[in-house]
Scaffold this motif. Structure first.
Motif, short mmCIF file in Angstrom:
data_model
loop_
_atom_site.label_atom_id
_atom_site.label_comp_id
_atom_site.label_asym_id
_atom_site.label_seq_id
_atom_site.Cartn_x
_atom_site.Cartn_y
_atom_site.Cartn_z
N GLY A 1 -8.75 -7.36 22.01
CA GLY A 1 -7.63 -7.86 22.63
C GLY A 1 -7.14 -8.76 21.31
O GLY A 1 -5.77 -8.86 21.97
N LYS A 2 -8.13 -10.01 20.79
CA LYS A 2 -7.89 -10.58 20.03
C LYS A 2 -8.69 -11.38 18.58
O LYS A 2 -9.82 -10.50 18.41
CB LYS A 2 -7.67 -12.15 20.36
CG LYS A 2 -7.03 -11.99 21.98
CD LYS A 2 -7.45 -13.46 22.58
CE LYS A 2 -6.46 -13.30 23.47
NZ LYS A 2 -6.92 -12.49 25.13
N ASN A 3 -7.71 -10.95 17.37
CA ASN A 3 -8.56 -10.49 16.12
C ASN A 3 -7.98 -11.04 14.97
O ASN A 3 -6.59 -10.46 14.95
CB ASN A 3 -9.51 -9.20 15.71
CG ASN A 3 -10.84 -8.97 15.38
OD1 ASN A 3 -11.46 -10.22 14.71
ND2 ASN A 3 -11.37 -8.57 16.03
N THR A 4 -8.45 -11.00 13.85
CA THR A 4 -8.30 -10.94 12.41
C THR A 4 -8.96 -10.68 11.79
O THR A 4 -10.26 -10.72 11.18
CB THR A 4 -7.72 -13.15 12.32
OG1 THR A 4 -7.01 -13.46 13.52
CG2 THR A 4 -7.16 -12.46 10.74
N ILE A 5 -8.65 -9.29 10.87
CA ILE A 5 -9.15 -8.57 9.88
C ILE A 5 -8.37 -8.97 8.52
O ILE A 5 -7.15 -8.99 8.65
CB ILE A 5 -9.41 -7.61 10.38
CG1 ILE A 5 -8.17 -6.85 10.59
CG2 ILE A 5 -10.04 -7.78 12.03
CD1 ILE A 5 -8.16 -5.64 11.57
N ASN A 6 -9.46 -8.53 7.72
CA ASN A 6 -8.75 -7.88 6.52
C ASN A 6 -8.61 -6.05 5.90
O ASN A 6 -9.60 -5.77 6.20
CB ASN A 6 -9.52 -8.35 5.15
CG ASN A 6 -9.46 -10.33 5.64
OD1 ASN A 6 -8.58 -10.88 4.65
ND2 ASN A 6 -10.58 -10.84 5.22
N VAL A 7 -7.74 -6.17 5.66
CA VAL A 7 -7.56 -4.49 6.18
C VAL A 7 -7.86 -4.53 4.55
O VAL A 7 -7.06 -5.31 3.24
CB VAL A 7 -6.63 -4.00 6.53
CG1 VAL A 7 -7.11 -4.57 8.06
CG2 VAL A 7 -5.14 -4.22 5.89
N GLU A 8 -7.69 -3.23 3.65
CA GLU A 8 -7.87 -2.72 2.43
C GLU A 8 -6.02 -1.36 3.00
O GLU A 8 -6.35 -0.81 3.36
CB GLU A 8 -8.95 -2.24 1.84
CG GLU A 8 -9.97 -2.36 1.43
CD GLU A 8 -10.14 -4.33 1.27
OE1 GLU A 8 -9.49 -3.59 0.36
OE2 GLU A 8 -10.38 -5.05 1.37
N ALA A 9 -6.29 -1.01 1.12
CA ALA A 9 -5.35 0.05 1.00
C ALA A 9 -5.44 1.61 2.05
O ALA A 9 -7.01 1.47 1.23
CB ALA A 9 -4.64 0.17 -0.30
N GLY A 10 -4.35 1.54 2.64
CA GLY A 10 -5.21 3.12 2.97
C GLY A 10 -5.88 3.22 4.88
O GLY A 10 -6.10 3.59 5.15
N ASP A 11 -6.68 1.99 5.19
CA ASP A 11 -6.38 1.46 6.63
C ASP A 11 -5.40 1.32 7.42
O ASP A 11 -4.39 1.38 6.93
CB ASP A 11 -6.90 -0.02 6.36
CG ASP A 11 -9.07 -0.12 6.04
OD1 ASP A 11 -8.56 1.18 5.61
OD2 ASP A 11 -8.87 -0.90 5.96
#
Length: 296
Positions: free
Chosen positions: A271-281
């Motif tokens: 429910g609660k999160n911080t993430i690093n995403v990449e192009a295409g995610d």
């Protein structure tokens, strides 16, 4: 005002005569297990009410602590919804109302507590507790589904609607901002033009509203593909405890947050999160439905 409010209390609650009081107890849980407890006392003869939140859990380590003003605002909102009178929105609304919030609880935290989620998450759960105490309607999505993303050059923030709870004579509404929020969404064309995203899907989450004599509103599905690396944060509720139905109605569906990686892995984000995403995610957010009202 509270004489009118007393009239909406369910006949299943303690009946009152001249000079008697109605006492109702209700509670609900945040997804981390923190409880909001309410003892509601209505004194019809005086047109007064006491909202006592004793027994509510202590201040939390997370950011969904709520300043006392948030609880007061939620109580005012509920009373104005319940009374069939055009009541001006001002402090006078609370003249016949007493609100007791225990110090040190997550509804009255210390000045060192994080409170950013108090207004956007906890306020919705307070509203559900108050309206359930009055047996006015089933629980709503109970959350504002806060989404942010950005990098060193930009930032974007939105809240995502869901389903509202059904009531004694109506179905819940699907795909709306309800109760303590009324923000609008960015148009898809503007969204894709100004930010490095592709909006793959934005529509109703079918059959996510609780079944019943009156059905809860459906939540939403929102899928966003990112075209370059960014940091994404989701702050949401009702991922553990579903929006409750009333009078035999079924609960609404819990919300779910997923990351679909560019190599097609499905990752549950909680429910609660911080993430690093990449192009295409792709970020996929399924918001909660509203509870149903009445047995079929």
């Amino acid at each position: 005002m509270l004489k009118s409010v007393a009239a909406v209390v369910s006949s299943e609650s303690t009946k009152f005569g001249e000079g008697d009081s109605v006492i109702i107890k209700e509670e609900d849980y945040m997804d981390d297990g923190s409880v909001i407890r309410l003892k509601l006392t209505i004194i019809p003869e005086k047109g007064e009410a006491v909202f006592d939140f004793s027994g509510t859990s202590p201040e939390v380590y997370g950011n969904w602590n709520a300043p006392e003003a948030v609880t007061a605002a939620a109580v005012i909102y509920c009373l104005r919804c319940l009374v069939d009178v055009d009541i001006p929105l001002n402090q006078g609304c609370l003249a016949p109302v007493r609100i007791y919030i225990p110090k040190g609880s997550f509804l009255s935290p210390s000045d060192k507590a994080a409170v950013v989620g108090g207004n956007v998450l906890t306020s919705q759960r307070i509203t559900d507790v108050v309206l359930t105490a009055f047996q006015a309607c089933a629980c709503s999505q109970g959350c504002m589904n806060n989404l942010t993303f950005g990098d060193d050059t930009f930032g974007y923030y939105e809240t995502i609607g869901g389903g509202s709870g059904a009531g004694p004579s109506w179905d819940g509404t699907s795909g709306v901002q309800c109760h303590m929020t009324n923000t609008r969404m960015t148009d898809p064309e503007i969204f894709e033009q100004r930010y490095p995203v592709v909006l793959h899907r934005f529509g109703l989450r079918g059959n996510s509203g609780g079944a019943g004599l009156h059905r809860g509103g459906d939540g939403l599905v929102r899928e966003i593909e990112f075209r370059r690396p960014v940091v994404v944060s989701i702050l949401s509720e009702r991922r553990v405890h579903a929006p409750r139905g009333l009078k035999g109605g079924n609960d609404g569906a819990r919300g779910v947050n997923y990351l679909i990686t560019k190599d097609k892995r499905l990752v549950y984000l909680g429910g609660k999160n911080t993430i690093n995403v990449e192009a295409g995610d792709i970020l996929q957010i399924l918001t909660p439905g509203g509870g149903g009202w009445g047995a079929l």
